[in-house]
Design a protein around this motif. Structure first.
Motif, short mmCIF file in Angstrom:
data_model
loop_
_atom_site.label_atom_id
_atom_site.label_comp_id
_atom_site.label_asym_id
_atom_site.label_seq_id
_atom_site.Cartn_x
_atom_site.Cartn_y
_atom_site.Cartn_z
N VAL A 39 6.95 39.04 37.57
CA VAL A 39 8.08 39.30 36.67
C VAL A 39 9.38 39.37 37.45
O VAL A 39 10.40 38.78 37.05
N ILE A 40 9.37 40.06 38.57
CA ILE A 40 10.59 40.17 39.39
C ILE A 40 11.02 38.80 39.89
O ILE A 40 12.21 38.44 39.82
N LEU A 41 10.08 38.00 40.40
CA LEU A 41 10.42 36.65 40.87
C LEU A 41 10.95 35.79 39.73
O LEU A 41 11.89 35.01 39.91
N LEU A 50 19.26 32.91 39.25
CA LEU A 50 19.76 31.80 40.05
C LEU A 50 20.12 30.60 39.17
O LEU A 50 21.15 29.94 39.39
N LEU A 51 19.32 30.30 38.19
CA LEU A 51 19.60 29.18 37.28
C LEU A 51 20.88 29.43 36.48
O LEU A 51 21.70 28.51 36.30
N TYR A 75 23.38 31.34 37.43
CA TYR A 75 24.47 31.25 38.40
C TYR A 75 24.82 29.79 38.69
O TYR A 75 25.99 29.40 38.72
N ILE A 76 23.79 28.95 38.91
CA ILE A 76 24.01 27.52 39.19
C ILE A 76 24.66 26.83 37.99
O ILE A 76 25.61 26.06 38.14
N ALA A 77 24.20 27.16 36.80
CA ALA A 77 24.77 26.57 35.59
C ALA A 77 26.23 26.98 35.43
O ALA A 77 27.08 26.16 35.02
N ALA A 78 26.54 28.22 35.74
CA ALA A 78 27.93 28.71 35.63
C ALA A 78 28.83 28.04 36.66
O ALA A 78 29.99 27.74 36.39
N THR A 79 28.31 27.82 37.86
CA THR A 79 29.12 27.18 38.91
C THR A 79 29.34 25.71 38.62
O THR A 79 30.40 25.17 38.94
#
Length: 161
Positions: free
Chosen positions: A142-144, A151-152, A154-158
């Motif tokens: 669950v944590i992973l 991360l996904l 964050y990447i989509a926002a960038t």
């Protein structure tokens, strides 16, 4: 397994399905670490190690009990008998008969044993063992998953900027 014998040489003999036991029994109805056979003076004591299919002496489910010469010890579907020489020490001779019980453990036997131990048998008659390793594995998963999701995002926002 007919004719197989194990001499009780040490104070504690472990019995179970996996090879790290002193007396391994390759039979699916036997738990990986099913029971211990303890030498206490002249007595032979059998202690169940929270096995799935139970440990029985002369048909009675036990958690810890003295096993006397001639009595039948049943682990899952495997039956064996304690034999001793005249002095009371375990004998070296082989079993003359070992049988696999074809019917396995009957539900009524489990329910009777559970009632005797004070367990509620109104449900399915079976209860799942608590497995801490599975809970830890699920928690890490669950944590992973949350880290990957973050991360996904964050990447989509960038990428949009």
């Amino acid at each position: 397994m007919t004719g197989r014998a194990q001499e009780l040489k040490t104070g504690k003999t472990t019995v179970g399905r996996v090879e790290d036991n002193m007396f391994p029994i390759a039979e699916p109805s036997v738990s990986s670490h099913h029971c211990e056979v303890l030498l206490r003076g002249s007595e032979v004591v059998v202690r169940d190690l929270n096995s799935t299919n139970g440990t029985f002496i002369s048909g009675e489910k036990v958690t810890e009990k003295v096993l006397k010469p001639g009595q039948i010890l049943r682990l899952g579907q495997v039956e064996m008998r304690l034999e001793a020489d005249a002095a009371g020490a375990p004998a070296k001779k082989e079993f003359d008969r070992t049988t696999v019980i074809s019917g396995g453990v009957k539900l009524t036997e489990l329910e009777q044993a559970a009632r005797g131990a004070g367990f509620d048998t109104k449900g399915s008659g079976f209860s799942k063992k608590d497995n801490r390793v599975n809970k830890i594995f699920i928690g890490i998963g669950v944590i992973l998953g949350l880290v990957i999701l973050a991360l996904l995002v964050y990447i989509a926002a960038t990428i949009k900027k």
